[in-house]
Write an enzyme that holds these catalytic residues in place. Structure first.
Site, PDB file in Angstrom:
ATOM      1  N   MET A  24       0.819  -1.209   0.000  1.00 46.27           N
ATOM      2  CA  MET A  24       0.000   0.000   0.000  1.00 46.27           C
ATOM      3  C   MET A  24       0.855   1.262   0.000  1.00 46.27           C
ATOM      4  O   MET A  24       0.459   2.294  -0.517  1.00 46.27           O
ATOM      5  CB  MET A  24      -0.972   0.021   1.181  1.00 46.27           C
ATOM      6  CG  MET A  24      -0.357   0.220   2.546  1.00 46.27           C
ATOM      7  SD  MET A  24      -1.595   0.700   3.789  1.00 46.27           S
ATOM      8  CE  MET A  24      -2.936  -0.415   3.506  1.00 46.27           C
ATOM      9  N   LEU A  27      -6.159   6.347  -1.012  1.00 41.57           N
ATOM     10  CA  LEU A  27      -6.621   5.257  -0.151  1.00 41.57           C
ATOM     11  C   LEU A  27      -8.144   5.220  -0.073  1.00 41.57           C
ATOM     12  O   LEU A  27      -8.762   4.162  -0.251  1.00 41.57           O
ATOM     13  CB  LEU A  27      -5.998   5.416   1.235  1.00 41.57           C
ATOM     14  CG  LEU A  27      -6.212   4.285   2.249  1.00 41.57           C
ATOM     15  CD1 LEU A  27      -4.995   4.167   3.166  1.00 41.57           C
ATOM     16  CD2 LEU A  27      -7.454   4.541   3.103  1.00 41.57           C
ATOM     17  N   LEU A  47     -10.565  -1.567  -0.813  1.00 41.38           N
ATOM     18  CA  LEU A  47     -10.117  -1.488   0.578  1.00 41.38           C
ATOM     19  C   LEU A  47     -11.206  -0.951   1.488  1.00 41.38           C
ATOM     20  O   LEU A  47     -11.532  -1.550   2.518  1.00 41.38           O
ATOM     21  CB  LEU A  47      -8.879  -0.589   0.676  1.00 41.38           C
ATOM     22  CG  LEU A  47      -8.318  -0.383   2.084  1.00 41.38           C
ATOM     23  CD1 LEU A  47      -7.710  -1.680   2.613  1.00 41.38           C
ATOM     24  CD2 LEU A  47      -7.266   0.726   2.082  1.00 41.38           C
ATOM     25  N   ARG A  53       0.309   1.171  -3.891  1.00 45.62           N
ATOM     26  CA  ARG A  53      -1.089   1.388  -4.294  1.00 45.62           C
ATOM     27  C   ARG A  53      -1.521   2.833  -4.073  1.00 45.62           C
ATOM     28  O   ARG A  53      -2.334   3.356  -4.846  1.00 45.62           O
ATOM     29  CB  ARG A  53      -1.987   0.421  -3.503  1.00 45.62           C
ATOM     30  CG  ARG A  53      -3.437   0.377  -3.946  1.00 45.62           C
ATOM     31  CD  ARG A  53      -3.597  -0.170  -5.340  1.00 45.62           C
ATOM     32  NE  ARG A  53      -5.008  -0.166  -5.728  1.00 45.62           N
ATOM     33  CZ  ARG A  53      -5.616   0.877  -6.278  1.00 45.62           C
ATOM     34  NH1 ARG A  53      -4.960   1.986  -6.509  1.00 45.62           N
ATOM     35  NH2 ARG A  53      -6.897   0.800  -6.612  1.00 45.62           N
ATOM     36  N   TYR A  54      -1.018   3.470  -3.005  1.00 49.68           N
ATOM     37  CA  TYR A  54      -1.546   4.782  -2.640  1.00 49.68           C
ATOM     38  C   TYR A  54      -0.494   5.880  -2.532  1.00 49.68           C
ATOM     39  O   TYR A  54      -0.827   7.030  -2.285  1.00 49.68           O
ATOM     40  CB  TYR A  54      -2.300   4.685  -1.303  1.00 49.68           C
ATOM     41  CG  TYR A  54      -3.256   3.528  -1.248  1.00 49.68           C
ATOM     42  CD1 TYR A  54      -4.316   3.438  -2.143  1.00 49.68           C
ATOM     43  CD2 TYR A  54      -3.094   2.495  -0.331  1.00 49.68           C
ATOM     44  CE1 TYR A  54      -5.187   2.363  -2.127  1.00 49.68           C
ATOM     45  CE2 TYR A  54      -3.961   1.413  -0.305  1.00 49.68           C
ATOM     46  CZ  TYR A  54      -5.003   1.356  -1.204  1.00 49.68           C
ATOM     47  OH  TYR A  54      -5.858   0.285  -1.188  1.00 49.68           O
ATOM     48  N   HIS A 107      -3.648  -5.578  10.794  1.00 46.12           N
ATOM     49  CA  HIS A 107      -4.582  -4.554  10.324  1.00 46.12           C
ATOM     50  C   HIS A 107      -5.958  -5.185  10.194  1.00 46.12           C
ATOM     51  O   HIS A 107      -6.123  -6.249   9.607  1.00 46.12           O
ATOM     52  CB  HIS A 107      -4.121  -4.006   8.979  1.00 46.12           C
ATOM     53  CG  HIS A 107      -4.703  -2.658   8.656  1.00 46.12           C
ATOM     54  ND1 HIS A 107      -6.058  -2.455   8.488  1.00 46.12           N
ATOM     55  CD2 HIS A 107      -4.119  -1.441   8.481  1.00 46.12           C
ATOM     56  CE1 HIS A 107      -6.277  -1.173   8.216  1.00 46.12           C
ATOM     57  NE2 HIS A 107      -5.108  -0.542   8.207  1.00 46.12           N
ATOM     58  N   ASP A 141       8.341  -1.253   8.946  1.00 45.79           N
ATOM     59  CA  ASP A 141       7.796  -0.185   9.775  1.00 45.79           C
ATOM     60  C   ASP A 141       7.093   0.855   8.917  1.00 45.79           C
ATOM     61  O   ASP A 141       7.563   1.231   7.840  1.00 45.79           O
ATOM     62  CB  ASP A 141       8.921   0.498  10.573  1.00 45.79           C
ATOM     63  CG  ASP A 141       9.195  -0.204  11.892  1.00 45.79           C
ATOM     64  OD1 ASP A 141       8.233  -0.725  12.499  1.00 45.79           O
ATOM     65  OD2 ASP A 141      10.359  -0.226  12.319  1.00 45.79           O
ATOM     66  N   GLU A 166       1.406   2.446  11.087  1.00 43.11           N
ATOM     67  CA  GLU A 166       0.687   1.532  11.985  1.00 43.11           C
ATOM     68  C   GLU A 166       1.586   0.940  13.065  1.00 43.11           C
ATOM     69  O   GLU A 166       1.097   0.576  14.137  1.00 43.11           O
ATOM     70  CB  GLU A 166       0.030   0.404  11.184  1.00 43.11           C
ATOM     71  CG  GLU A 166      -1.245   0.801  10.453  1.00 43.11           C
ATOM     72  CD  GLU A 166      -0.980   1.415   9.089  1.00 43.11           C
ATOM     73  OE1 GLU A 166      -1.958   1.677   8.359  1.00 43.11           O
ATOM     74  OE2 GLU A 166       0.193   1.638   8.746  1.00 43.11           O
ATOM     75  N   GLU A 221       0.929   3.997  15.792  1.00 41.04           N
ATOM     76  CA  GLU A 221      -0.174   3.330  16.493  1.00 41.04           C
ATOM     77  C   GLU A 221       0.335   2.374  17.574  1.00 41.04           C
ATOM     78  O   GLU A 221      -0.125   2.432  18.728  1.00 41.04           O
ATOM     79  CB  GLU A 221      -1.044   2.590  15.476  1.00 41.04           C
ATOM     80  CG  GLU A 221      -2.430   2.239  15.995  1.00 41.04           C
ATOM     81  CD  GLU A 221      -3.335   1.722  14.887  1.00 41.04           C
ATOM     82  OE1 GLU A 221      -4.425   1.236  15.217  1.00 41.04           O
ATOM     83  OE2 GLU A 221      -2.961   1.795  13.693  1.00 41.04           O
TER      84      GLU A 221
END
Length: 387
Positions: A37, A53, A59, A125-126, A223, A300, A303, A307
């Site tokens: 991603m 996204l 997604l 992807r984003y 996730h 890394d 997230e 997070e």
């Protein structure tokens, strides 16, 4: 392969890097396209990342997606920009993916010289480099043979599936030229991946007092997915669970453990229980020592660095817990060797015609799937990217 001694693998990586390589001048590279991603490398790229996204219905399915996605992204940008600033000014996922790709391809040139030279291409992807940009680079490089290698160990239609859909769209439009494709779509129980994760857990366990070590709870955090995706038959939850079981088998089931889920977005129902709630629940039950393990993330990014490391560590400390995080795989030589072994075995099997361009499992659509692009993509890759 032996995966139990990182020093052995490190020596192997260094030794192979010094071996004589055959002359490959003028030969078209075998492309290893690493799908993920991605993440904004700088704070200023955050809005574009978020817009891409939220525009992805694979997604996060939204009503009136093209209208709502930019609005949601704009509203969330200031908060997410602050989070990226707090972890150093951007996501390091591109740096680590490029590092892993370079190490993998160096090993691949020795492990499978028949298809050398091997060249890594990152297709996010984003975030940059987006799939469209990577497609143009591959065409310019004259690539004729490519492997779409997902960097999500466990398959989901919303992650690997979304990346493959985008690659299919670019390929069908002729943006990459005439390429023979095959796909590595899942590898969540590969022994090298499992060993790399287990070694990082063992390093985290070593931070606890020996007398308390066996009571430390291992929280595998992945996730989350919207329940709308889970309920249509997506295999992700099953495959993450298989990874967790394989890691615990490797550890000899030495500790109590749970699989929990993070990064829920929006008001709809998502897979639980959520990681933050699990931490609170353990503290309430008197379980004050735990390890957080990112089981579905190989590098890394926000997230893990924000997070897990900032939000959840702070919550645990406030609850009187001793909480540590197992490191992400990043530059682990055991993990990089695993990537090379996965790809070399795929190349061997494909050359011997013991496998086709796609796995048997990839050919099966979710029973509740209504996404026509998904079906077209699977057919296209099953034909090695030929229409």
């Amino acid at each position: 392969m032996l995966y139990h001694l990182e020093s052995t693998v490190s020596h192997s990586v260094r030794r192979m890097a010094t071996l004589h390589k055959p002359s490959l001048t003028g030969k078209s590279p075998t492309a290893i396209v690493m799908l993920n991603m991605g993440g904004p490398s700088t704070v200023s790229e955050t809005y574009g990342f978020l817009k891409n996204l939220f525009m992805d219905g694979d997604l996060i399915p939204l009503p009136f997606q093209r209208v709502l996605a930019p609005l949601i992204a704009k509203r969330r940008t200031p908060q997410i920009e602050k989070q990226y600033a707090d972890i150093g000014g951007g996501s390091p996922i591109l740096k680590y993916t490029e590092m892993q790709g370079a190490g993998m391809c160096e090993l691949l040139d020795e492990l499978h010289p028949e298809t050398a030279p091997h060249k890594p291409y990152v297709a996010f992807r984003y975030a940059n480099p987006l799939t469209q940009e990577t497609a143009q680079r591959m065409k310019a490089d004259g690539v004729k043979r490519a492997i779409a290698f997902t960097q999500y160990p466990q398959y989901s239609c919303s992650t690997t599936g979304s990346s493959l859909n985008e690659l299919f769209r670019r390929g069908r439009a002729g943006e990459m030229g005439d390429i023979e494709w095959s796909v590595i779509d899942r590898w969540g129980t590969h022994p090298g991946f499992i060993e790399a994760v287990a070694q990082n857990i063992e390093a985290a366990l070593a931070k606890f007092q020996p007398s308390a070590r066996s009571d430390v709870v291992i929280l595998f955090s992945a996730h989350s997915l919207p329940m709308s995706v889970v309920n249509r038959g997506d295999p992700y939850v099953l495959e993450v669970s298989a990874s967790v079981n394989a890691v615990m088998d490797r550890l000899g089931h030495s500790n109590p453990y749970r699989l929990v889920w993070q990064s829920q977005v929006g008001p709809s129902a998502w897979m639980g229980m959520q990681t933050g709630e699990a931490i609170k629940g353990l503290a309430r039950l008197g379980k004050k020592e735990a390890i957080l393990v990112p089981i579905a993330f190989t590098s890394d990014h926000i997230e893990t660095l924000y997070e897990l490391d900032l939000e959840y560590m702070k919550e645990g400390k406030e609850l009187g817990m001793e909480l540590h995080r197992a490191e992400s795989l990043n530059g682990s030589p055991v993990f990089i060797r695993a990537l090379a072994d996965i790809t070399a075995q795929h190349l061997r099997n494909f050359s011997a015609r013991t496998i086709g361009p796609t796995s048997v499992q990839m050919g099966l659509r979710c029973p509740g799937c209504k996404n026509m692009t998904c079906g077209q993509q699977k057919h296209w890759f099953a034909r090695a990217g030929r229409s």
